[in-house]
Design a protein around this motif. Structure first.
Motif, PDB file in Angstrom:
ATOM      1  N   VAL A   1      70.685  68.004  35.679  1.00 22.68           N
ATOM      2  CA  VAL A   1      70.286  68.837  34.545  1.00 22.68           C
ATOM      3  C   VAL A   1      69.725  70.154  35.058  1.00 22.68           C
ATOM      4  CG1 VAL A   1      69.844  66.847  33.072  1.00 22.68           C
ATOM      5  CG2 VAL A   1      67.971  67.812  34.419  1.00 22.68           C
TER       6      VAL A   1
ATOM      7  N   LYS B   1      62.185  68.680  28.986  1.00 23.18           N
ATOM      8  CA  LYS B   1      63.269  69.314  28.234  1.00 23.18           C
ATOM      9  C   LYS B   1      64.361  68.329  27.819  1.00 23.18           C
ATOM     10  CE  LYS B   1      63.663  73.211  27.616  1.00 23.18           C
ATOM     11  NZ  LYS B   1      63.215  74.071  26.490  1.00 23.18           N
ATOM     12  N   ASN B   2      64.347  67.133  28.370  1.00 24.64           N
ATOM     13  CA  ASN B   2      65.401  66.146  28.078  1.00 24.64           C
ATOM     14  C   ASN B   2      64.764  64.792  27.775  1.00 24.64           C
ATOM     15  OD1 ASN B   2      68.065  67.694  29.065  1.00 24.64           O
ATOM     16  ND2 ASN B   2      66.461  68.051  30.567  1.00 24.64           N
ATOM     17  N   LYS B   3      63.837  64.760  26.844  1.00 26.26           N
ATOM     18  CA  LYS B   3      63.042  63.553  26.593  1.00 26.26           C
ATOM     19  C   LYS B   3      63.890  62.338  26.235  1.00 26.26           C
ATOM     20  CE  LYS B   3      58.855  66.047  25.228  1.00 26.26           C
ATOM     21  NZ  LYS B   3      57.861  66.295  24.162  1.00 26.26           N
ATOM     22  N   SER B   4      64.991  62.557  25.538  1.00 29.47           N
ATOM     23  CA  SER B   4      65.821  61.419  25.119  1.00 29.47           C
ATOM     24  C   SER B   4      66.481  60.712  26.300  1.00 29.47           C
ATOM     25  CB  SER B   4      66.899  61.886  24.131  1.00 29.47           C
ATOM     26  OG  SER B   4      67.761  62.841  24.744  1.00 29.47           O
ATOM     27  N   LEU B   5      66.680  61.420  27.395  1.00 25.69           N
ATOM     28  CA  LEU B   5      67.289  60.800  28.586  1.00 25.69           C
ATOM     29  C   LEU B   5      66.351  59.820  29.277  1.00 25.69           C
ATOM     30  CD1 LEU B   5      69.091  63.806  30.353  1.00 25.69           C
ATOM     31  CD2 LEU B   5      70.142  61.989  28.994  1.00 25.69           C
TER      32      LEU B   5
ATOM     33  N   THR C   1      68.631  61.210  38.499  1.00 30.30           N
ATOM     34  CA  THR C   1      68.937  62.489  37.858  1.00 30.30           C
ATOM     35  C   THR C   1      68.462  63.615  38.755  1.00 30.30           C
ATOM     36  OG1 THR C   1      68.842  61.631  35.598  1.00 30.30           O
ATOM     37  CG2 THR C   1      68.466  63.992  35.880  1.00 30.30           C
TER      38      THR C   1
END
Length: 409
Positions: A257, A292-296, A206
């Protein structure tokens, strides 16, 4: 086209680069962060590239490039356009190897960056108001003086050097599931991505860009997005990514991101508070992306590269204070009072009762929209936490005071 770019940068190239530069760069550690792992819900492993001599990964690519030059080209010297870490890395290793280094920087470049580059042995030429002006002048001097231009990112030899970061990370933690890599021009992502996928084709990659400079994000996704503004992550504030690197990023990135300024500030502050390590805005971009994108990233072993630590001390102080304000530990309260004896004293009693420390008080009687007998008092204060501050504010409102808490962007 993608195949052509991939053929110019391979795992074998990066392994050779690592052999070439080993011993002349710092073999930085990759360490597990228990606290950040608890905060993010992922297993976080940090690569401390801010511990390099010039406090950034950039010297890996610079050294790899210099090491591959022939004797005659070395004698003539190299030139680059840079206002940051590329300049310092090239100057440091060029001087160490006896290669004359000229760096063209825009005139508004902070004095500290000019001084650091000169301290590392580089000759600095200030030209133009923007990076593009400095870049064009550097290319002119390249031809006039017979120098070798060293691009900060759009070069497979540079990218191969940067890719050695991933070799070391995966040597230390072979079972990483995911790498989070800051992107400016794309050299670091291209090198690290090529190395990582060569070692583990299943690894996820990422990229991260500052929201104000989404140049690679826009190119890969075929969008037209503005790139402008004052970002904390100036190290990745690139308006035009590399052509070569864009091909590699398009091929390898699972996602890119964007992170906003408050996320970058929070990440810089967290790394100092939790890991006791200083990073610049770009160096904190990876952690900001995970936050900011913990679910990823949840439940995965995630490698985050702290790519640089060159941040102005005054700017760092501002970032830390702003983070305290966001967390509710510092606040600025605007309170309307009547201009009569004892008015301020009665307010102070509430601060005392709630054990909130007053840092500064400022009265404004003239430039307000209140009647002549009214005034606004700005009080900067320090609390234990947000709950304590909220208790004070509620108590003052219960006493019929009108209060405005100044918010940060």
């Amino acid at each position: 086209m993608k195949n052509d770019a991939a053929s110019r940068l391979t795992l074998a190239d990066i392994r050779v680069a690592h052999e070439t530069i080993s011993g002349a760069i710092v073999r930085t550690p990759t360490l597990h962060s228990k606290t950040l792992s608890q905060i993010t819900g992922a297993e976080i492993y940090l690569k401390f590239e801010n511990l390099q001599f010039t406090a950034a990964y950039k010297e890996r690519g610079a050294l790899n490039f210099l090491s591959q030059m022939d004797v005659e080209s070395r004698a003539r010297g190299v030139i680059a356009a840079s206002a940051g870490n590329h300049a310092q890395g090239l100057a440091y290793h060029g001087t160490r190897l006896g290669v004359p280094v000229t760096i063209v920087m825009p005139k508004p470049t902070p004095t500290i960056k000019v001084q650091q580059t000169e301290a590392n042995g580089g000759k600095v030429i200030l030209f133009g108001e923007k990076f593009d002006d400095a870049y064009e002048h550097a290319r002119e001097l390249e031809k006039e003086r017979g120098l070798t231009f060293v691009h900060p990112f759009d070069d497979p030899v540079i990218a191969a050097g940067q890719g050695t970061v991933a070799l070391e990370m995966l040597e230390d933690v072979p079972d990483l599931d995911h790498l989070v890599i800051p992107i400016g021009g794309g050299g670091l992502f291209s090198g690290m991505g090529t190395a990582a996928c060569g070692l583990n084709p299943d690894i996820k990659l990422t990229g991260v860009q500052a929201e104000l400079y989404p140049s690679m994000f826009a190119r890969v996704k075929g969008q037209d997005m503005a790139c402008e503004g004052d970002t904390l992550a100036e190290g990745i504030a690139v308006k035009k990514p590399g052509d070569f690197t864009s091909q590699i990023v398009s091929q390898l990135a699972d996602d890119i991101v964007l992170v906003n300024e408050s996320a970058l500030e929070t990440a810089v502050s967290l790394l100092l508070q939790i890991e006791k390590t200083v990073v610049e805005g770009a160096g904190a971009a990876g952690l900001a992306a995970v936050m900011k994108n913990k679910s990823l990233f949840a439940g995965q072993k995630v490698g985050v590269v702290l790519c640089g630590g060159n941040i102005d001390t005054r700017l760092l102080a501002n970032v830390l204070l702003r983070d305290l304000a966001r967390s509710g530990r510092l606040a600025r309260l605007q309170i309307q009072l009547q201009d009569r004896p004892g008015a301020l004293f009665r307010v102070m009693r509430q601060f005392d009762a709630h054990n909130v420390n007053i840092i500064e008080i400022y009265h404004q009687r003239v430039f307000t929209n209140l009647p002549a007998k009214g005034l606004i008092t700005d009080i900067e204060c320090e609390a234990r936490d947000k709950a304590q501050l909220d208790g004070l504010i509620q108590a003052l409102r219960d006493d019929n005071y009108q209060i405005l808490q100044v918010e940060l962007a």
